[in-house]
Design a protein around this motif. Sequence first.
Motif, PDB file in Angstrom:
ATOM      1  N   TRP A  54       0.851  -1.177   0.000  1.00 54.74           N
ATOM      2  CA  TRP A  54       0.000   0.000   0.000  1.00 54.74           C
ATOM      3  C   TRP A  54       0.893   1.234   0.000  1.00 54.74           C
ATOM      4  O   TRP A  54       2.079   1.161   0.311  1.00 54.74           O
ATOM      5  CB  TRP A  54      -0.946   0.041   1.208  1.00 54.74           C
ATOM      6  N   PHE A  55       0.314   2.347  -0.392  1.00 58.47           N
ATOM      7  CA  PHE A  55       1.019   3.623  -0.302  1.00 58.47           C
ATOM      8  C   PHE A  55       0.045   4.686   0.167  1.00 58.47           C
ATOM      9  O   PHE A  55      -1.177   4.528   0.063  1.00 58.47           O
ATOM     10  CB  PHE A  55       1.664   4.013  -1.648  1.00 58.47           C
ATOM     11  N   ALA A  56       0.614   5.743   0.709  1.00 59.03           N
ATOM     12  CA  ALA A  56      -0.195   6.867   1.165  1.00 59.03           C
ATOM     13  C   ALA A  56       0.495   8.159   0.769  1.00 59.03           C
ATOM     14  O   ALA A  56       1.723   8.228   0.691  1.00 59.03           O
ATOM     15  CB  ALA A  56      -0.385   6.817   2.674  1.00 59.03           C
ATOM     16  N   ILE A  57      -0.323   9.158   0.524  1.00 55.03           N
ATOM     17  CA  ILE A  57       0.168  10.494   0.222  1.00 55.03           C
ATOM     18  C   ILE A  57      -0.547  11.449   1.160  1.00 55.03           C
ATOM     19  O   ILE A  57      -1.773  11.408   1.289  1.00 55.03           O
ATOM     20  CB  ILE A  57      -0.143  10.889  -1.231  1.00 55.03           C
ATOM     21  N   VAL A  58       0.234  12.279   1.814  1.00 58.66           N
ATOM     22  CA  VAL A  58      -0.325  13.341   2.648  1.00 58.66           C
ATOM     23  C   VAL A  58       0.159  14.648   2.035  1.00 58.66           C
ATOM     24  O   VAL A  58       1.358  14.876   1.925  1.00 58.66           O
ATOM     25  CB  VAL A  58       0.116  13.221   4.115  1.00 58.66           C
ATOM     26  N   ARG A  59      -0.775  15.468   1.621  1.00 58.96           N
ATOM     27  CA  ARG A  59      -0.430  16.746   0.996  1.00 58.96           C
ATOM     28  C   ARG A  59      -0.687  17.866   1.990  1.00 58.96           C
ATOM     29  O   ARG A  59      -1.765  17.974   2.560  1.00 58.96           O
ATOM     30  CB  ARG A  59      -1.264  16.963  -0.261  1.00 58.96           C
ATOM     31  N   VAL A  60       0.338  18.697   2.149  1.00 56.02           N
ATOM     32  CA  VAL A  60       0.246  19.839   3.050  1.00 56.02           C
ATOM     33  C   VAL A  60       0.540  21.097   2.242  1.00 56.02           C
ATOM     34  O   VAL A  60       1.607  21.215   1.635  1.00 56.02           O
ATOM     35  CB  VAL A  60       1.237  19.702   4.224  1.00 56.02           C
ATOM     36  N   ASP A  61      -0.421  22.000   2.223  1.00 52.54           N
ATOM     37  CA  ASP A  61      -0.278  23.291   1.535  1.00 52.54           C
ATOM     38  C   ASP A  61      -0.372  24.393   2.588  1.00 52.54           C
ATOM     39  O   ASP A  61      -1.470  24.723   3.035  1.00 52.54           O
ATOM     40  CB  ASP A  61      -1.380  23.478   0.493  1.00 52.54           C
ATOM     41  N   GLY A  62       0.780  24.908   3.001  1.00 55.57           N
ATOM     42  CA  GLY A  62       0.795  25.964   4.006  1.00 55.57           C
ATOM     43  C   GLY A  62       0.131  25.505   5.288  1.00 55.57           C
ATOM     44  O   GLY A  62       0.396  24.420   5.793  1.00 55.57           O
ATOM     45  N   GLU A  63      -0.764  26.331   5.799  1.00 57.46           N
ATOM     46  CA  GLU A  63      -1.447  26.018   7.052  1.00 57.46           C
ATOM     47  C   GLU A  63      -2.797  25.333   6.832  1.00 57.46           C
ATOM     48  O   GLU A  63      -3.533  25.077   7.787  1.00 57.46           O
ATOM     49  CB  GLU A  63      -1.638  27.288   7.894  1.00 57.46           C
TER      50      GLU A  63
END
Length: 176
Positions: A54-63
Amino acid sequence: MYFAALLARTEDGWEASDTELDNVETLTDLADLARESSVGDDTVLALIEQEDSWFAIVRVDGEDDPRVYVSDAAAASRSSYGAMLVDELTGREEDDGELESLDLDGTEDGEPEPADEGPDSDAAEAAAPAPHGPLGDAALLADLGVGEKELRALDGDALSTIADVLGCTEVLEAVR
């Protein structure tokens, strides 16, 4: 075995760094770790993979709140980092900080348990199986060139395919 890396977008492209998840216990911890590697408020992707299972992506854009995608929730829920993300997406577990306010009998502030909630109700909820298949925001990479349909179809070495589309294969492979 896990592989975890952070991809931070900069003016000059993407910068990758491998990352240790030893101190990551919550999605907030992971988002904070991603923000630390951010250049300004640019996008940071936390990529996690477990042996092509499995894979996961966590996207963080600023706050902004982090956006999460897990390729196979049932497989991910059998590993500690995957379970953390699946639990966050499904709301299956309560915040561990709340446990400190419980008395030894499992009730809060010494109050008796309500009749409809026995001591096994939390265990039954936590034991509920994770859904099979993808879970989360499949559109989190759409503006970067990986649409929902393409993301859901990825398997095997998905992170390399994503890196190819982002144009940062060499950068990601350097930290692998």
